[in-house]
Motif scaffolding. Structure first.
Motif: not given
Lengths: 340, 341
Positions: A94, A58, A85, A166, A56, A96, A116, B245-250, A88-89, A120, B242, A53
């Motif tokens: 990541m 997190l 931020r 994803l 990233l 899980f 997503v 967030r890890a996908r970069g969503v604001p 990330r993506g 982005h 979480e 984490r």
């Protein structure tokens, strides 16, 4: 040799606790090459997930960090939250452990993907977003007819594949997979591991695979780092480490693995140490069958045992042990304190 | 994969299930009224008439028949929406509901709007910024709102905003002139005035609404705030949040799209349960503000021991709670795809 895509230098992460800081990651240095899969193994609570984490950004509020996480030449620990931020993506992905709860139950699979992609790649059209998402799903064996369905309509294995799709739809350079197969049965596990192996072949994605399963490491990883109490105690090519471990902890961990030839269960006596006040010097010495007097007094040096292999243990630096400290560690007193 | 339930099937089953619910409810109301000592005739006319005349009137209304006969009679009447005529002012329950229901509806809807408009954002803020100063203030506010009885809050509000500051009228639903001149279309005064195009009249009703609606709204708002706060906090710590967030969503989108919507599901359910609280609170609020609704009528009938009136109005209130709870379940199914039979 190519430059590493991700490089950790003396990374430290700690959580504030009432008794003092919990040092979950305590000085880890690790490199990840493009297209390489590195396994990160260790017992529960050794800091693996925190490390993943941390890469990233997190970490929960109140976590502190120091050191360096350099990605494409920049230290991720220094850059602004907002910029991290947006990385990330598309740059860092990541996956899980428990796929069942990682998708928003109120959003269709299509909404997850289109969200997503639109975040982005704001210029992407609705149609292209759809095509890209369906393609990513098809790559994971999810039929396009199910694109508009809700998460609860999929099984655990399918949901994990959706999570992978994803993460991959943006083609990140680095993916951290935190025990991606722990919650799944063995057949699905094999399937997911195959998918992850294809991934680096097809996209040159570097994968940090966090697991406690050494079988997975032997099967799926190029290199492995063994973590104990917040430190990487040994790292090297996966085959070498899983066949000829050079650190006593790796050896004991490997002996504890269950296989078809297992007739008797082996376990490492004791429990992973308290990360607020870990044992002095080598963290493993209270549980180590090879412990010497020096192990409880001085930090073990990190030694290159063979090309690309490092091990943090006095056993590989016997010539430098101060005179009188090479005899086996007397441990009655310690055992008693361990009981408490 | 899908468990085969369709939304339409769910709604139909849910509506069909109302029948046993209403039956249990009618039976309970009936039995409660019979458990209470005496009967309507003795309660209102006993002492004024001779025992023979009382017995005669009881027989005329059928109160001397066996309980089971009266029960089926009552059920049959209920099925046809016949709840009888009140003893003290000789009104049918139907006309009572038509005449006074509008005022109660206006008050409860306004109170619910107040509770939602202020309660949801406050709950969201408190949940989003937990354990901060704003959170602490909002929580104390929520507890006070929930704990303070409406008649007390109502009196304070009248004293401060009507008596001392003179911002709003202290009681009644409208000024006498508006009340007297309004044409009747729907029996909901504010709607009637709007139909007539009497915007001054509408404004007059709104001014009259502010204090009672806020008083009643505060009661329900307290529940909403605490519920939203807890749920937002929980949702923000959730796995899918979480992952987002890890996908970069604001963060803003994580809160609004992922956490808030999921946090609202239990709120919708509880909102259904709050209708009972709302109606109960309305009785007290209406009395405090002389609001001409069903609640103040119910209190009048209770003090005059008009059992027909009490029975009819309580049945009506209970029916509303049942209907709303079914509607809430359907709304829930529309929001949450997992809810299906």
């Amino acid at each position: 040799m190519a430059d590493p895509v991700l490089s950790l230098r003396d990374l430290r992460i700690w959580y504030g606790a009432e008794r003092g800081a919990v040092r979950a990651v305590d000085g880890v240095s690790l490199d990840l090459m493009p297209g390489e899969t590195v396994g990160l193994v260790g017992e529960s609570g050794c800091g693996k997930s925190t490390l993943g984490r941390g890469v990233l950004g997190l970490l929960p509020e109140g976590a502190g960090h120091a050191g360096e996480v350099s990605f494409k030449g920049r230290n991720l620990l220094d850059i602004k939250q907002r910029e991290l931020r947006s990385m990330r993506g598309p740059e860092l992905g990541m996956i899980f452990q428990e796929p069942m709860t990682r998708l928003n139950p109120l959003m269709r699979i299509s909404d997850h993907f289109e969200e997503v992609l639109q975040i982005h790649e704001p210029k992407i059209g609705k149609k292209e977003a759809r095509n890209r998402s369906m393609e990513a799903l098809r790559g994971m064996g999810i039929p396009p007819t199910r694109y508009k369905q809700y998460p609860h309509e999929f099984s655990g294995g399918m949901r994990q594949r959706i999570m992978i799709a994803l993460a991959l739809v943006l083609r990140p350079a680095v993916v951290v997979a935190d025990e991606p197969t722990t919650a799944l049965d063995v057949l699905v596990e094999a399937q997911i591991l195959r998918i992850l192996a294809d991934l680096r072949r097809n996209f040159d994605t570097a994968l940090l695979l966090i697991t406690h399963n050494l079988g997975i490491v032997a099967e799926a990883c190029d290199r492995v780092a063994v973590m104990y109490a917040g430190r990487v105690v040994e790292q090297g090519p996966a085959y070498d480490v899983t066949t000829k471990p050079s650190h006593p902890y790796s050896r004991e961990l490997l002996r504890s693995t269950i296989s078809l030839s297992t007739t008797e269960l082996h376990s490492i006596p004791g429990a992973p140490p308290d990360l607020v006040s870990p044992p002095p010097a080598c963290r493993f010495h209270p549980r180590c069958p090879n412990a010497m007097a020096v192990c409880a007094q001085q930090w073990p040096p990190t030694e290159a045992t063979s090309p690309g292999r490092r091990s943090e243990c006095w056993l590989h630096a016997t010539d430098r042990i101060p005179v009188g400290l090479e005899q086996p560690l007397q441990r009655e007193a310690l055992a008693a304190s361990e009981e408490a | 994969m899908s468990r085969g339930g369709s939304l339409r099937g769910y709604i139909l089953i849910r509506i069909a299930l109302m029948i046993p619910m209403v039956w249990v409810l009618l039976t309970t109301v009936f039995l409660m009224m019979r458990v209470a000592p005496g009967d309507p005739i003795t309660a209102s006319l006993g002492g004024k008439l001779s025992p023979e005349e009382v017995a005669e009137r009881q027989a005329a209304l059928g109160f001397d028949r066996p309980l089971i006969v009266q029960y089926f009679d009552y059920l049959w009447d209920a099925v046809r929406f016949q709840f009888g005529t009140t003893i003290t002012d000789n009104q049918t329950i139907g006309s009572l509901i038509v005449e006074n229901g509008g005022a109660t509806l206006t008050l409860t809807v306004a109170a619910l709007v107040v509770a939602l408009v202020f309660g949801l954002p406050l709950g969201l803020i408190a949940g989003r910024y937990r354990e901060t100063v704003p959170d602490a203030f909002i929580r104390v506010f929520a507890i006070l709102g929930y704990a303070a009885p409406p008649f007390f809050v109502g009196l304070l509000a009248q004293l401060l905003f009507a008596q001392n500051l003179d911002w709003f009228p202290a009681s009644k639903m409208a000024s006498p002139i508006v009340q007297a001149t309004a044409e009747t279309h729907t029996h909901i005064l504010i709607v009637d005035l709007a139909i007539e195009g009497d915007w001054e009249g509408v404004w007059d009703v709104i001014l009259h609404l502010v204090l009672p609606a806020t008083t009643l709204g505060l009661l329900v708002m307290g529940v909403f705030i605490r519920l939203v706060r807890v749920n937002v906090g929980q949702a923000l710590g959730g796995d899918y949040v979480e992952a987002a967030r890890a996908r970069g969503v604001p963060e803003r989108r994580v809160v609004s799209r992922h956490a808030f919507k999921n946090a609202l599901i239990p709120v919708v359910t509880v909102m259904g349960l709050q209708v009972a609280l709302l109606l109960g609170g309305a009785v007290l609020t209406e009395k405090t503000f002389s609001w001409p609704g069903l609640g103040s009528r119910l209190l009048d009938y209770l003090t005059n021991r008009d059992y027909i009136g009490v029975q009819g109005l309580i049945t009506f209130f209970a029916l509303i709670v049942v209907v709303i709870s079914v509607i809430i379940d359907i709304v829930n199914a529309l929001i949450d795809p997992r809810v299906r039979y």
